[in-house]
Design an enzyme around this catalytic site. Structure first.
Site, short mmCIF file in Angstrom:
data_model
loop_
_atom_site.label_atom_id
_atom_site.label_comp_id
_atom_site.label_asym_id
_atom_site.label_seq_id
_atom_site.Cartn_x
_atom_site.Cartn_y
_atom_site.Cartn_z
N GLN A 30 52.68 32.04 8.74
CA GLN A 30 53.36 33.17 8.65
C GLN A 30 54.45 33.14 8.11
OE1 GLN A 30 54.02 35.66 10.58
NE2 GLN A 30 51.90 35.54 11.77
N SER A 31 54.15 32.31 7.06
CA SER A 31 55.31 31.99 6.01
C SER A 31 56.19 33.02 5.33
CB SER A 31 55.19 31.14 4.07
OG SER A 31 55.57 31.74 3.19
#
Length: 356
Positions: free
Chosen positions: A86-87
């Protein structure tokens, strides 16, 4: 009182560095009237969550402008970077690549163990962008940093495999936290100072979330070089030991050195608070979720459980414990990441609990 001559010197030098056009700057600063009344402190918000030409902005846009300046000059086509699944940084890198018709290749560590069978939030957008995604799963007894280093080694091999020469690819470190990327927040600090002067404000404290260290490093580098009296507080979002202070100081020093400025920071110059991480990176905490709800219910501002929620939890705790002078001016730097509100339930935790 900051040194105006040093401010101008820093501004002149940074304006000579090549950069790409990825964001809309300056981002707005305005007062949070309801939170200010609640705590008796003049709380202002810096809206870096609204920084990009895409809907999904954030603090990494500033770093990527400088990094893509070098990428475009080099002529690289394959752009590699790293992060969790989920960067925010990985997403913004992919967006920047599409802006310049380049190929984004993302090495993403599966920190929460959910994989991408049912993609949500940032990983969903990465796929919509058509980024090439490599999922890195943890090996036995491996932590997130070890997995990230392994991903970097694997990506270098792949980059050489698909490229005819080293000029054909570019490796962006996690979070864009290189000396060049850090210049984005050296410049951001100067932007903030100009707004402070224009609006007749007098910030005593700045709070923001710190992860890989580029944002904290850039803000602190400018703060110390111009001899400003603002306290720049980095609220950590993942567990780190005291070596982190040295790493950020070295990053700050290297960024100034890129500008031809001989100025050295030490670990004593870096202000980091590790008390609001909770159980770890991408693991929700009750204090962070409480802060997310306070900002939403008092101001209609969305934060996220991973980054800005933890930073706001730290700031709110300082306010509630009387660590911030009443009536003073305070800035909360919104670094983006609200996409995490649409991520996996493991990241949200007890956010919807009415009793937090």
């Amino acid at each position: 009182m900051y040194n105006l001559a040093k401010y101008q010197k820093l501004k002149n030098k940074i304006n000579r560095i090549e950069r790409a056009e990825l964001g809309f700057f300056p981002t707005q600063i305005y007062k949070l009237e309801n939170l200010s009344a609640r705590y008796g402190v003049n709380i202002y918000l810096k809206r870096d969550d609204l920084s990009g030409f895409s809907t999904f902005g954030g603090n990494k846009i500033r770093k990527l402008e400088f990094l893509f300046g070098e990428i475009l000059e080099q002529g690289a086509q394959n752009i590699f970077t790293y992060g969790a699944t989920q960067s925010n940084h990985a997403l913004q890198t992919a967006i920047a690549c599409r802006r310049y018709n380049l190929n984004p290749i993302l090495y993403l560590v599966d920190v929460i163990g959910e994989g991408i069978k049912d993609p949500k939030a940032n990983i969903l957008l990465d796929k919509v962008l058509g980024a090439e995604i490599k999922i890195i799963e943890f090996k036995e007894n491996e932590d997130e940093f070890e997995a990230m280093y392994r991903a970097k080694a694997e990506s270098k091999n792949y980059a050489q495999e698909i490229s005819e020469s080293e000029d054909d690819y570019y490796l962006i470190p996690p979070g864009g936290a290189s000396p060049l990327g850090t210049l984005g927040f050296v410049n951001a600090y100067l932007e903030m100072k100009a707004q402070e002067f224009k609006e007749d404000l007098n910030f005593k404290n700045v709070f923001h979330a710190t992860g890989t260290g580029g944002t904290l490093g850039g803000l602190t580098a400018a703060n110390k070089f111009i001899n400003d009296d603002i306290q720049v507080h980095g609220i950590n979002v993942s567990h780190k030991d005291d070596s982190y202070l040295k790493e950020v100081a070295e990053l700050s020093t290297a960024a100034l050195n890129l500008l031809g400025i001989d100025f050295k920071l030490s670990d004593r110059d870096i202000i980091v608070d590790n008390n609001y991480v909770g159980a770890g990176y991408e693991i929700p905490s009750t204090r962070a979720n409480r802060a997310v709800k306070i900002f939403a219910e008092d101001e209609g501002i969305f934060l996220d459980p991973v980054y800005t929620g933890k930073a706001a939890a730290g700031m709110i705790d300082y306010l509630e414990k009387g660590k911030i002078e009443k009536g003073s001016d305070l800035l909360f730097w919104h670094t983006g990441g609200t996409n995490a509100l649409f991520a996996e339930k493991k990241i949200l935790g007890n956010l919807l609990d009415n009793h937090i």
